[in-house]
Every structure is written in C-alpha cells, then in structure tokens.
Design a protein around this motif. Structure first.
Motif, PDB file in Angstrom:
ATOM      1  N   GLY A  88       0.591  -0.999   0.090  1.00 15.79           N
ATOM      2  CA  GLY A  88       0.095  -0.178  -0.042  1.00 15.79           C
ATOM      3  C   GLY A  88       0.852   0.996   0.105  1.00 15.79           C
ATOM      4  N   GLU A  89       1.959   1.006  -0.262  1.00 14.34           N
ATOM      5  CA  GLU A  89       3.343   2.652  -0.253  1.00 14.34           C
ATOM      6  C   GLU A  89       4.656   2.369  -0.429  1.00 14.34           C
ATOM      7  OE1 GLU A  89       3.020   3.316   4.260  1.00 14.34           O
ATOM      8  OE2 GLU A  89       5.202   1.632   4.573  1.00 14.34           O
ATOM      9  N   TYR A  90       5.339   2.640  -1.628  1.00 10.08           N
ATOM     10  CA  TYR A  90       6.213   2.744  -1.586  1.00 10.08           C
ATOM     11  C   TYR A  90       7.553   3.272  -1.001  1.00 10.08           C
ATOM     12  CZ  TYR A  90       9.513   2.047  -5.497  1.00 10.08           C
ATOM     13  OH  TYR A  90      11.074   2.614  -6.838  1.00 10.08           O
ATOM     14  N   ALA A  91       8.481   2.654  -0.752  1.00  6.21           N
ATOM     15  CA  ALA A  91       9.107   3.562   0.421  1.00  6.21           C
ATOM     16  C   ALA A  91      10.856   3.069   0.370  1.00  6.21           C
ATOM     17  CB  ALA A  91       9.073   2.102   2.042  1.00  6.21           C
ATOM     18  N   LEU A  92      10.772   2.885  -1.244  1.00  8.95           N
ATOM     19  CA  LEU A  92      12.678   2.605  -2.021  1.00  8.95           C
ATOM     20  C   LEU A  92      12.401   4.312  -2.151  1.00  8.95           C
ATOM     21  CD1 LEU A  92      12.118  -0.221  -3.938  1.00  8.95           C
ATOM     22  CD2 LEU A  92      13.422   0.362  -1.527  1.00  8.95           C
ATOM     23  N   SER A  93      14.527   4.869  -1.201  1.00  6.19           N
ATOM     24  CA  SER A  93      14.605   5.936  -1.932  1.00  6.19           C
ATOM     25  C   SER A  93      14.592   5.987  -3.549  1.00  6.19           C
ATOM     26  CB  SER A  93      15.876   6.505  -1.056  1.00  6.19           C
ATOM     27  OG  SER A  93      16.152   7.665  -1.813  1.00  6.19           O
ATOM     28  N   THR A  94      15.923   4.961  -3.313  1.00 11.74           N
ATOM     29  CA  THR A  94      15.946   4.783  -5.285  1.00 11.74           C
ATOM     30  C   THR A  94      15.900   2.955  -5.073  1.00 11.74           C
ATOM     31  OG1 THR A  94      17.489   5.532  -7.281  1.00 11.74           O
ATOM     32  CG2 THR A  94      18.516   5.190  -5.494  1.00 11.74           C
ATOM     33  N   ARG A  95      17.061   2.524  -6.289  1.00  9.43           N
ATOM     34  CA  ARG A  95      17.854   1.218  -6.681  1.00  9.43           C
ATOM     35  C   ARG A  95      18.051   0.967  -5.538  1.00  9.43           C
ATOM     36  NH1 ARG A  95      20.456  -0.971 -12.061  1.00  9.43           N
ATOM     37  NH2 ARG A  95      20.076  -3.468 -11.287  1.00  9.43           N
ATOM     38  N   ASN A  96      17.751  -0.160  -4.773  1.00  5.69           N
ATOM     39  CA  ASN A  96      18.267  -0.689  -3.784  1.00  5.69           C
ATOM     40  C   ASN A  96      18.484   0.050  -2.409  1.00  5.69           C
ATOM     41  OD1 ASN A  96      18.624  -3.422  -5.486  1.00  5.69           O
ATOM     42  ND2 ASN A  96      20.208  -2.642  -6.178  1.00  5.69           N
ATOM     43  N   VAL A 106      14.248  10.974 -16.456  1.00  2.00           N
ATOM     44  CA  VAL A 106      14.216  10.526 -16.873  1.00  2.00           C
ATOM     45  C   VAL A 106      15.243   9.113 -17.136  1.00  2.00           C
ATOM     46  CG1 VAL A 106      12.831   7.937 -16.646  1.00  2.00           C
ATOM     47  CG2 VAL A 106      12.144  10.218 -15.801  1.00  2.00           C
ATOM     48  N   ARG A 107      15.644   9.609 -18.435  1.00  2.21           N
ATOM     49  CA  ARG A 107      17.204   9.150 -19.731  1.00  2.21           C
ATOM     50  C   ARG A 107      17.806   9.167 -19.476  1.00  2.21           C
ATOM     51  NH1 ARG A 107      13.682  12.421 -23.527  1.00  2.21           N
ATOM     52  NH2 ARG A 107      12.109  10.587 -24.724  1.00  2.21           N
ATOM     53  N   THR A 108      18.381  10.740 -18.066  1.00  2.00           N
ATOM     54  CA  THR A 108      19.478  10.739 -18.118  1.00  2.00           C
ATOM     55  C   THR A 108      19.853   9.708 -16.378  1.00  2.00           C
ATOM     56  OG1 THR A 108      18.892  13.194 -18.174  1.00  2.00           O
ATOM     57  CG2 THR A 108      20.879  12.182 -16.309  1.00  2.00           C
ATOM     58  N   VAL A 109      18.532   9.624 -15.399  1.00  2.00           N
ATOM     59  CA  VAL A 109      18.256   8.465 -14.241  1.00  2.00           C
ATOM     60  C   VAL A 109      18.991   7.537 -14.718  1.00  2.00           C
ATOM     61  CG1 VAL A 109      17.663   7.954 -11.959  1.00  2.00           C
ATOM     62  CG2 VAL A 109      17.585  10.709 -13.030  1.00  2.00           C
ATOM     63  N   TRP A 110      17.982   6.520 -16.147  1.00  2.00           N
ATOM     64  CA  TRP A 110      17.737   5.396 -16.071  1.00  2.00           C
ATOM     65  C   TRP A 110      19.239   5.087 -16.563  1.00  2.00           C
ATOM     66  CZ3 TRP A 110      19.550   3.845 -21.138  1.00  2.00           C
ATOM     67  CH2 TRP A 110      19.705   1.708 -21.342  1.00  2.00           C
ATOM     68  N   SER A 111      20.291   6.399 -17.614  1.00  2.00           N
ATOM     69  CA  SER A 111      21.661   5.977 -18.212  1.00  2.00           C
ATOM     70  C   SER A 111      22.674   5.276 -17.380  1.00  2.00           C
ATOM     71  CB  SER A 111      21.384   6.879 -19.360  1.00  2.00           C
ATOM     72  OG  SER A 111      23.204   6.809 -19.449  1.00  2.00           O
ATOM     73  N   ALA A 112      22.619   6.810 -15.705  1.00  2.00           N
ATOM     74  CA  ALA A 112      23.383   5.966 -14.971  1.00  2.00           C
ATOM     75  C   ALA A 112      23.291   5.389 -13.852  1.00  2.00           C
ATOM     76  CB  ALA A 112      23.490   7.485 -14.637  1.00  2.00           C
ATOM     77  N   HIS A 113      21.931   4.755 -13.790  1.00  2.00           N
ATOM     78  CA  HIS A 113      22.030   3.618 -12.557  1.00  2.00           C
ATOM     79  C   HIS A 113      21.058   2.465 -12.524  1.00  2.00           C
ATOM     80  CE1 HIS A 113      23.420   7.086 -10.163  1.00  2.00           C
ATOM     81  NE2 HIS A 113      22.752   7.728 -10.902  1.00  2.00           N
ATOM     82  N   TYR A 114      20.571   2.762 -14.066  1.00  2.00           N
ATOM     83  CA  TYR A 114      19.484   1.493 -14.453  1.00  2.00           C
ATOM     84  C   TYR A 114      19.641   1.184 -16.126  1.00  2.00           C
ATOM     85  CZ  TYR A 114      16.281   2.893  -9.900  1.00  2.00           C
ATOM     86  OH  TYR A 114      16.271   3.302  -9.740  1.00  2.00           O
ATOM     87  N   SER A 115      20.613   1.231 -16.398  1.00  2.00           N
ATOM     88  CA  SER A 115      20.968   0.775 -17.434  1.00  2.00           C
ATOM     89  C   SER A 115      21.131  -0.526 -17.867  1.00  2.00           C
ATOM     90  CB  SER A 115      21.851   1.331 -18.603  1.00  2.00           C
ATOM     91  OG  SER A 115      23.458   1.275 -18.061  1.00  2.00           O
ATOM     92  N   ASP A 116      21.047  -1.642 -16.541  1.00  2.00           N
ATOM     93  CA  ASP A 116      20.966  -3.047 -16.880  1.00  2.00           C
ATOM     94  C   ASP A 116      20.147  -3.644 -17.557  1.00  2.00           C
ATOM     95  OD1 ASP A 116      21.274  -1.992 -14.470  1.00  2.00           O
ATOM     96  OD2 ASP A 116      21.680  -4.190 -14.160  1.00  2.00           O
ATOM     97  N   ARG A 117      18.930  -2.670 -16.853  1.00  2.00           N
ATOM     98  CA  ARG A 117      17.302  -3.193 -17.127  1.00  2.00           C
ATOM     99  C   ARG A 117      16.395  -2.574 -17.582  1.00  2.00           C
ATOM    100  NH1 ARG A 117      16.117  -5.676 -11.581  1.00  2.00           N
ATOM    101  NH2 ARG A 117      14.186  -6.221 -12.663  1.00  2.00           N
ATOM    102  N   ASP A 118      15.963  -3.521 -18.501  1.00  2.00           N
ATOM    103  CA  ASP A 118      14.882  -2.999 -19.688  1.00  2.00           C
ATOM    104  C   ASP A 118      14.251  -2.750 -19.448  1.00  2.00           C
ATOM    105  OD1 ASP A 118      15.484  -5.777 -19.880  1.00  2.00           O
ATOM    106  OD2 ASP A 118      15.276  -5.315 -22.048  1.00  2.00           O
ATOM    107  N   ASP A 119      13.569  -3.792 -18.190  1.00  3.58           N
ATOM    108  CA  ASP A 119      11.729  -3.743 -17.486  1.00  3.58           C
ATOM    109  C   ASP A 119      11.714  -2.746 -16.869  1.00  3.58           C
ATOM    110  OD1 ASP A 119      13.176  -4.963 -15.358  1.00  3.58           O
ATOM    111  OD2 ASP A 119      12.568  -6.521 -15.140  1.00  3.58           O
ATOM    112  N   ILE A 120      12.061  -1.457 -15.820  1.00  4.23           N
ATOM    113  CA  ILE A 120      11.791  -1.019 -15.252  1.00  4.23           C
ATOM    114  C   ILE A 120      10.011  -0.030 -15.469  1.00  4.23           C
ATOM    115  CG2 ILE A 120      14.056   0.595 -14.951  1.00  4.23           C
ATOM    116  CD1 ILE A 120      13.290   2.435 -17.398  1.00  4.23           C
ATOM    117  N   ILE A 121       9.897   0.228 -14.007  1.00  4.97           N
ATOM    118  CA  ILE A 121       8.575   0.919 -14.738  1.00  4.97           C
ATOM    119  C   ILE A 121       9.018   2.872 -14.776  1.00  4.97           C
ATOM    120  CG2 ILE A 121       7.003   0.681 -14.209  1.00  4.97           C
ATOM    121  CD1 ILE A 121       6.650  -1.965 -12.862  1.00  4.97           C
ATOM    122  N   ILE A 122       8.331   3.483 -15.668  1.00  2.00           N
ATOM    123  CA  ILE A 122       7.932   4.849 -15.282  1.00  2.00           C
ATOM    124  C   ILE A 122       7.156   4.955 -14.066  1.00  2.00           C
ATOM    125  CG2 ILE A 122       8.210   6.603 -15.729  1.00  2.00           C
ATOM    126  CD1 ILE A 122      10.115   5.787 -18.220  1.00  2.00           C
TER     127      ILE A 122
END
Length: 113
Positions: free
Chosen positions: A18-26, A44-60
C-alpha cells in the motif's frame, strides 16, 4: 507530475504493502530520507542511463504531485549530488513513503526517444 523509476518487483511489493518505501534502486527511504524523482522524461533518461541501464524492464511511475501535500509529503528541488550547486536540480520527496494512490504507471520500459 513527477516521475520515479522503479523495478517491477519493487512496484509489486508497493502494491501489496500500500506504499512505496524506496528512495531509489536498492536503497530504502530510511537511508536517504527522501524518494528520488524526476521532473521530466529527459531527467528519467539521464537517471536510467546512469543507474538502471542494465535493466530494460523498468517501470516509470507518474507521481501525482498535487496530492502529496495531502499526505504530509513535500517536494524540494535539489542537486542530484549533495552540495553541488552547479548540478541539475531533481525533485526529492520528503515526509515518508509514497501512498500507492499517488502512483500510476506512466510507462513500462524506456520512454520513447
């Protein structure tokens, strides 16, 4: 509207809790004290490129920033790196976890280039 990049498993857990309690990845909200967000799809593109580029299944996630105050949450625009006044400002959401009701899936996968 603000945006937050989430992993599918983290969003599923938030729906259950019922709530989202993450700051960012991990990183739990308690570690940073705020939820990292983006003010635009370009950020979003900047953050994905810097921190999530190993995942193509992200949810925005789209965050209804107009209702955050109703949940005692506040947004501050701050540098992505603390104490770097020259860096681009990003929205940081303070005050606790995000209620699932302020979140909607904006996109599954990367936004259109």
């Amino acid at each position: 509207m603000l945006f937050h990049i989430a992993l599918p498993e983290d969003y599923a857990a938030a729906q259950h809790d019922g709530e989202y309690a993450l700051s960012t990845r991990n990183t739990p909200l308690t570690a940073d004290g705020f939820v990292h967000a983006c003010a635009s799809i370009e950020q979003v593109r900047t953050v994905w490129s810097a921190h999530y580029s190993d995942r193509d299944d992200i949810i925005i996630l789209a965050i209804d920033d107009t209702s955050l105050e109703d949940h005692q949450l506040t947004v501050r625009f701050e540098p992505g790196t603390p104490d770097d006044g020259e860096e681009e400002l990003f929205p940081h959401i303070y005050g606790g976890p995000l209620p699932i009701g302020v979140l909607k899936i904006y996109s599954s996968g990367l936004p259109i280039n």
